[in-house]
Design a protein around this motif. Sequence first.
Motif, PDB file in Angstrom:
ATOM      1  N   VAL A  60     -37.759  -2.259 -14.626  1.00  9.95           N
ATOM      2  CA  VAL A  60     -38.492  -3.216 -13.856  1.00  9.95           C
ATOM      3  C   VAL A  60     -37.632  -4.642 -14.193  1.00  9.95           C
ATOM      4  O   VAL A  60     -37.222  -5.444 -13.270  1.00  9.95           O
ATOM      5  N   LEU A 109     -41.185   1.482  -6.946  1.00  5.74           N
ATOM      6  CA  LEU A 109     -40.900   2.135  -8.059  1.00  5.74           C
ATOM      7  C   LEU A 109     -40.246   3.321  -7.174  1.00  5.74           C
ATOM      8  O   LEU A 109     -40.610   3.904  -6.273  1.00  5.74           O
ATOM      9  N   CYS A 115     -36.215   1.270  -9.977  1.00  4.88           N
ATOM     10  CA  CYS A 115     -36.629  -0.020  -9.317  1.00  4.88           C
ATOM     11  C   CYS A 115     -36.080  -0.657  -8.351  1.00  4.88           C
ATOM     12  O   CYS A 115     -34.737  -0.659  -8.482  1.00  4.88           O
TER      13      CYS A 115
END
Lengths: 173, 327
Positions: free
Chosen positions: B318, B263, B245
Amino acid sequence: MIDPGKVLATFCINGEEQACAFVSHRTLLEVLREDLQLTGTKHGCELGECGACTVQINGVPVLSCLMLAVDAIGQQIRTVEGLADGPALHPLQDAFADLGAAQCGYCTPGLLMTAEALIARDPCPSREAIKQGLAGNLCRCTGYLKIFEAVELAAARMRGENPVPKRETIYGS
Amino acid sequence: MKPFTYILPRSLPEAATAAARKGAQLKAAGIDLIDRMKERIETPSEVVNLLSLKGELSYIKSERDSGLRIGALTTLNDLELDAALGAAQFGALREAAGRTATPLVRNRATIVGNLLQVTRCWYLRSAAFGCLHGKKGPACLAMTGENRYHSVMGYFDCVRVHPSNLAPALLALDAEFTSQLGDRQSRRKLSELFPKEARAMLAEHTLLPGEIVTAIHVPAQPANARSAYRESREKLSFDWATTACAARIVVEGGKIRTATLVLGAVAPVPMPMPEAAKLLIGEAPSDELFQKVANAAYQSAVPLSQNVYKVQVGKAVVRETLHAITR
Ligand SMILES: Cc1cc2nc3c(=O)[nH]c(=O)nc-3n(C[C@H](O)[C@H](O)[C@H](O)COP(=O)(O)OP(=O)(O)OC[C@H]3O[C@@H](n4cnc5c(N)ncnc54)[C@H](O)[C@@H]3O)c2cc1C
Ligand code: FES
Ligand code: FES
């Protein structure tokens, strides 16, 4: 342009010019080992995944298995054969022998070439810097601890110090 | 390797002419290409060595507007260590470069070679298998085969993964690229380097045969922007990411004003996630918010038989990325 087939070129290896006839699509690793008989550099995975084939190009450690030999023409190539000064071993070689940092020894030439470049750049590397710097050289035998200690010992000796290795470094705990 | 004619161009136009010939293949450091040639999944009759142009194409320059221009042959090691990338706004690029492979690879690997490397799918990279992507096989073998490192989203008829660390980082920074095709130069958004619909029959990139990428541009970032890159992988060194990420965020007065989120390693192309990023706008950074964003980023995931873990791990990455920026 270089045609397919044999080429004749001069390499600068360990400070000496060496003429060599080789097939132009060979890797530097193949030419060093098979055409120049410099078998100190080891042939491991051929995929960039082990570091056994590490040599220095202009002082920078690189993987000879993923480099074409033709790309090394005109560059300063240094292999493990160029570390010792005549009969006198390089301090790194001495330290590896003193501390038992080599077992089967297959990874050792690559590790020595990476470590030599590391110490040249940073004469007093921290343990963390050594770990990071050697992160591209796999060793399946030693568990790395003795290798890190040997690099520290060699760097200290090269700075003119003469540290005594800890007892457990030599005999285990 | 199959023998080839080795072309050492003396100028960019000469390289472009050579690269346009049938059977020619461009080479930077060759770390990806030589590997494929040794496996004989690539058998060019001519190899055009871009390293002959190293003097011209290896640099990191700060532009007047505080953006960066990076030559195509700049190594990952240069990216990691150059002072111009030290600013917090460029953190994603510096971290992505520094986490790639090993120091021995980074000493030679080039920025554009990294962006254009071919997928690591073990079926594609083995001469023993013929699959739908590039090698005229009947089907994507990973779709129903060994697929623990493959895609969880954005795929159609092939579940390969785009392996580049630098791609999500550069996309999060709104990068652009300049390319040369024949005597024509053009500058485009980096997102246009990757296919919109990642079909099996398409290459990893949209370059035309013979097209050479000459530079990557990282534009001036918004004031007070910070960026980061994080990834999951199985080994501490050597490994490609299992999920990645990259994000860039501006926080002002305790609230997030702008955000990008991309991503990597979860789809056949790097995946910008504008909808998930939008959830950040106007909010104060918090773990609760980041969890919501992570869930949104993986909302469209349809994992395969062996890679369900990627969804869980990817969401954690993330969150880690967003925390790293706003800490
Ligand atoms: C052990 C190992 C681990 C790795 N781990 C990672 C990782 O974790 N993350 C990651 O992102 N990467 C990883 N890599 C991949 C590595 O970063 C790439 O192989 C490398 O960056 C490729 O750069 P290169 O200069 O050698 O490209 P090359 O192999 O020379 O080229 C790659 C492709 O790009 C094309 N190309 C190159 N330059 C240009 C240009 N200027 N214009 C047009 N086409 C061009 C070539 O035609 C070729 O098809 C790893 C590699 C190894 C060996
Ligand atoms: S033989 Fe080159 S890295 Fe393993
Ligand atoms: S000593 Fe055997 S691999 Fe390192």
